[in-house]
Design a protein around this motif. Structure first.
Motif, mmCIF file in Angstrom:
data_model
loop_
_atom_site.group_PDB
_atom_site.id
_atom_site.type_symbol
_atom_site.label_atom_id
_atom_site.label_comp_id
_atom_site.label_asym_id
_atom_site.label_seq_id
_atom_site.Cartn_x
_atom_site.Cartn_y
_atom_site.Cartn_z
ATOM 1 N N ALA A 1 -0.589 35.082 31.717
ATOM 2 C CA ALA A 1 -1.943 34.590 31.980
ATOM 3 C C ALA A 1 -2.908 34.952 30.857
ATOM 4 C CB ALA A 1 -2.442 35.157 33.303
ATOM 5 N N ALA A 2 -2.457 35.668 29.836
ATOM 6 C CA ALA A 2 -3.333 36.096 28.743
ATOM 7 C C ALA A 2 -2.494 36.263 27.480
ATOM 8 C CB ALA A 2 -4.053 37.386 29.127
ATOM 9 N N ASN A 3 -2.991 37.030 26.530
ATOM 10 C CA ASN A 3 -2.352 37.187 25.227
ATOM 11 C C ASN A 3 -1.316 38.312 25.246
ATOM 12 O OD1 ASN A 3 -1.768 36.909 22.538
ATOM 13 N ND2 ASN A 3 -3.523 38.104 21.850
ATOM 14 N N TYR A 4 -0.168 38.037 25.860
ATOM 15 C CA TYR A 4 0.955 38.969 25.902
ATOM 16 C C TYR A 4 2.215 38.170 26.188
ATOM 17 C CZ TYR A 4 0.473 38.570 30.991
ATOM 18 O OH TYR A 4 0.394 38.093 32.275
ATOM 19 N N VAL A 5 3.355 38.816 26.078
ATOM 20 C CA VAL A 5 4.620 38.159 26.397
ATOM 21 C C VAL A 5 5.100 38.656 27.756
ATOM 22 C CG1 VAL A 5 5.279 37.749 23.999
ATOM 23 C CG2 VAL A 5 5.941 39.891 25.093
ATOM 24 N N PRO A 6 5.889 37.858 28.463
ATOM 25 C CA PRO A 6 6.313 38.260 29.805
ATOM 26 C C PRO A 6 7.302 39.421 29.819
ATOM 27 C CG PRO A 6 7.268 36.138 29.225
ATOM 28 C CD PRO A 6 6.310 36.507 28.127
ATOM 29 N N TYR A 7 8.034 39.594 28.727
ATOM 30 C CA TYR A 7 8.989 40.700 28.652
ATOM 31 C C TYR A 7 9.308 40.989 27.195
ATOM 32 C CZ TYR A 7 12.093 36.659 28.379
ATOM 33 O OH TYR A 7 12.659 35.449 28.042
ATOM 34 N N VAL A 8 9.794 42.210 26.961
ATOM 35 C CA VAL A 8 10.258 42.632 25.643
ATOM 36 C C VAL A 8 11.572 43.356 25.854
ATOM 37 C CG1 VAL A 8 9.831 44.177 23.683
ATOM 38 C CG2 VAL A 8 7.939 42.848 24.654
ATOM 39 N N GLN A 9 12.569 42.983 25.067
ATOM 40 C CA GLN A 9 13.861 43.671 25.116
ATOM 41 C C GLN A 9 13.955 44.624 23.942
ATOM 42 O OE1 GLN A 9 17.319 41.184 25.595
ATOM 43 N NE2 GLN A 9 18.713 42.856 25.102
ATOM 44 N N ALA A 10 14.319 45.869 24.209
ATOM 45 C CA ALA A 10 14.555 46.882 23.193
ATOM 46 C C ALA A 10 15.920 47.482 23.477
ATOM 47 C CB ALA A 10 13.466 47.948 23.216
ATOM 48 N N GLY A 11 16.909 47.108 22.680
ATOM 49 C CA GLY A 11 18.278 47.527 22.970
ATOM 50 C C GLY A 11 18.722 46.910 24.278
ATOM 51 N N ASN A 12 19.192 47.757 25.188
ATOM 52 C CA ASN A 12 19.613 47.222 26.489
ATOM 53 C C ASN A 12 18.543 47.420 27.567
ATOM 54 O OD1 ASN A 12 19.915 49.989 26.860
ATOM 55 N ND2 ASN A 12 21.865 49.813 27.935
ATOM 56 N N LEU A 13 17.332 47.796 27.150
ATOM 57 C CA LEU A 13 16.228 47.931 28.098
ATOM 58 C C LEU A 13 15.327 46.706 28.021
ATOM 59 C CD1 LEU A 13 15.171 51.678 27.798
ATOM 60 C CD2 LEU A 13 16.595 50.587 29.560
ATOM 61 N N LEU A 14 14.938 46.231 29.182
ATOM 62 C CA LEU A 14 14.057 45.080 29.297
ATOM 63 C C LEU A 14 12.773 45.543 29.986
ATOM 64 C CD1 LEU A 14 13.822 41.962 28.955
ATOM 65 C CD2 LEU A 14 14.630 41.802 31.321
ATOM 66 N N PHE A 15 11.652 45.419 29.290
ATOM 67 C CA PHE A 15 10.348 45.809 29.816
ATOM 68 C C PHE A 15 9.642 44.534 30.264
ATOM 69 C CE2 PHE A 15 11.764 49.007 26.937
ATOM 70 C CZ PHE A 15 11.326 50.216 27.467
ATOM 71 N N VAL A 16 9.413 44.407 31.570
ATOM 72 C CA VAL A 16 8.790 43.209 32.127
ATOM 73 C C VAL A 16 7.331 43.512 32.419
ATOM 74 C CG1 VAL A 16 8.835 41.484 33.956
ATOM 75 C CG2 VAL A 16 10.985 42.410 33.078
ATOM 76 N N SER A 17 6.456 42.658 31.877
ATOM 77 C CA SER A 17 5.024 42.796 32.098
ATOM 78 C C SER A 17 4.701 42.729 33.585
ATOM 79 C CB SER A 17 4.270 41.667 31.381
ATOM 80 O OG SER A 17 4.451 41.772 29.986
ATOM 81 N N GLY A 18 3.550 43.262 33.943
ATOM 82 C CA GLY A 18 3.113 43.258 35.336
ATOM 83 C C GLY A 18 3.101 41.862 35.923
ATOM 84 N N GLN A 19 3.682 41.738 37.089
ATOM 85 C CA GLN A 19 3.716 40.471 37.815
ATOM 86 C C GLN A 19 2.737 40.580 38.978
ATOM 87 O OE1 GLN A 19 5.920 37.782 36.671
ATOM 88 N NE2 GLN A 19 5.670 39.268 35.019
ATOM 89 N N ILE A 20 1.817 39.629 39.038
ATOM 90 C CA ILE A 20 0.806 39.663 40.092
ATOM 91 C C ILE A 20 1.328 38.961 41.340
ATOM 92 C CG2 ILE A 20 -1.123 39.942 38.503
ATOM 93 C CD1 ILE A 20 -1.686 36.949 38.794
ATOM 94 N N ALA A 21 0.719 39.308 42.458
ATOM 95 C CA ALA A 21 1.171 38.807 43.756
ATOM 96 C C ALA A 21 0.849 37.317 43.898
ATOM 97 C CB ALA A 21 0.511 39.602 44.879
ATOM 98 N N MET A 22 1.907 36.511 43.958
ATOM 99 C CA MET A 22 1.790 35.071 44.177
ATOM 100 C C MET A 22 2.889 34.624 45.106
ATOM 101 S SD MET A 22 1.120 33.207 40.560
ATOM 102 C CE MET A 22 0.206 31.787 41.096
ATOM 103 N N GLU A 23 2.565 33.620 45.907
ATOM 104 C CA GLU A 23 3.583 33.010 46.763
ATOM 105 C C GLU A 23 3.338 31.513 46.793
ATOM 106 O OE1 GLU A 23 5.931 34.521 50.543
ATOM 107 O OE2 GLU A 23 3.824 34.182 50.975
ATOM 108 N N ASN A 24 4.379 30.754 46.454
ATOM 109 C CA ASN A 24 4.290 29.295 46.406
ATOM 110 C C ASN A 24 3.122 28.828 45.538
ATOM 111 O OD1 ASN A 24 6.504 29.032 48.203
ATOM 112 N ND2 ASN A 24 5.125 29.368 49.927
ATOM 113 N N GLY A 25 2.909 29.506 44.411
ATOM 114 C CA GLY A 25 1.861 29.120 43.476
ATOM 115 C C GLY A 25 0.460 29.547 43.866
ATOM 116 N N THR A 26 0.322 30.278 44.960
ATOM 117 C CA THR A 26 -0.990 30.717 45.423
ATOM 118 C C THR A 26 -1.102 32.233 45.279
ATOM 119 O OG1 THR A 26 -1.069 28.914 47.022
ATOM 120 C CG2 THR A 26 -2.558 30.762 47.408
#
Length: 155
Positions: A23-48
């Protein structure tokens, strides 16, 4: 063909949505080696958006449902990062939960359990994770919960 994890999710009545776009200037995830860092996911259901403030206009149970929705989005991001093969997920390392809460609300861990319980049920032993549950005076777009995660994936 879907893999073992997605079949388990289907048995639970859960179909992963497409991974939400940032929703802004960032990427949804970054992989470093075998670790995957997933950006914060906000509460949504069925697009709402699931909006509200715990201890004001939302119950703990409603907050848990919002946290579960965040966890579903986290798994959707992991699937996208793994090229569509969610079975590359080896371990949930850590979840960080943020709860939009009134100043006197103290049940943040119970709210974030909505995500932890879902992840544990869906993934079994590989879903066991370290965690933080933090109260916030507000969250983006007024959502009730936001959750980020660190995952170990097969490379």
């Amino acid at each position: 063909m879907t893999g073992k994890i997605e079949r388990r999710l289907a048995d639970m009545g859960v179909t992963l949505p497409d991974a939400p776009a940032p929703a802004a200037n960032y990427v949804p995830y970054v992989q470093a080696g075998n670790l995957l860092f997933v950006s914060g996911q906000i509460a949504m259901e069925n697009g709402t958006l699931i909006t509200g403030k715990l201890g004001v206009d939302m119950t703990v149970e409603q907050g848990q449902a919002a946290a579960k929705a965040c966890a579903i989005s986290l798994l959707a991001q992991v699937k996208a990062a793994c090229g569509g093969d969610l079975d590359r997920l080896e371990r949930v390392v850590r979840l960080g939960g943020f709860v939009n809460a009134a100043p006197d609300f103290t049940d943040h861990p119970k709210v974030v359990n909505g995500a932890s319980d879902f992840i544990g049920e869906a993934l079994g032993e590989i879903g066991r994770h370290a965690r933080a549950a933090v109260g916030s005076s507000s969250l983006p777009l007024g959502v009730a919960v936001e959750i980020e995660g660190v995952f170990q994936i097969a490379t």
